[in-house]
Write a protein that holds these residues in place. Structure first.
Motif: not given
Length: 72
Positions: A51-56
Motif C-alpha cells: 500500500f505504501k509503495v503503490s500510493r507513492s
C-alpha cells in the motif's frame, strides 16, 4: 515469458515515473536499501508495504498485483 515478480513490477513502475529508489523510499516512508532489496527479490513485501509503495507511485495496489499475475 517468465512471470514478473513484485520487484520487477516495482522497478518498472518506479523507472516509468523517473523516480530514484531514494525518492520512492522517502515518499513511502521506507528505507532506500529496503526498496533495493524488494526490487532484487530479496525481500517479500507486506500488505502495508504494498500500500505504501503503490500510493507513492500513484497506482492502486490491485494494479500491481494484476501486473504480477499477468506477467506484464
Amino acid at each position: 515469458m517468465p512471470e514478473k515478480t513484485f520487484g520487477d513490477v516495482l522497478r518498472e513502475l518506479r523507472r516509468e515515473r523517473k523516480m530514484s529508489q531514494e525518492e520512492l523510499a522517502f515518499r513511502s516512508g521506507l528505507d532506500r536499501t529496503y526498496i533495493s532489496l524488494l526490487e532484487r527479490g530479496l525481500r517479500v513485501p507486506t500488505i502495508d508495504t504494498l500500500f505504501k509503495v503503490s500510493r507513492s507511485l500513484g497506482v492502486q495496489p490491485e494494479d500491481i498485483v494484476a501486473q504480477i499475475k499477468a506477467g506484464r
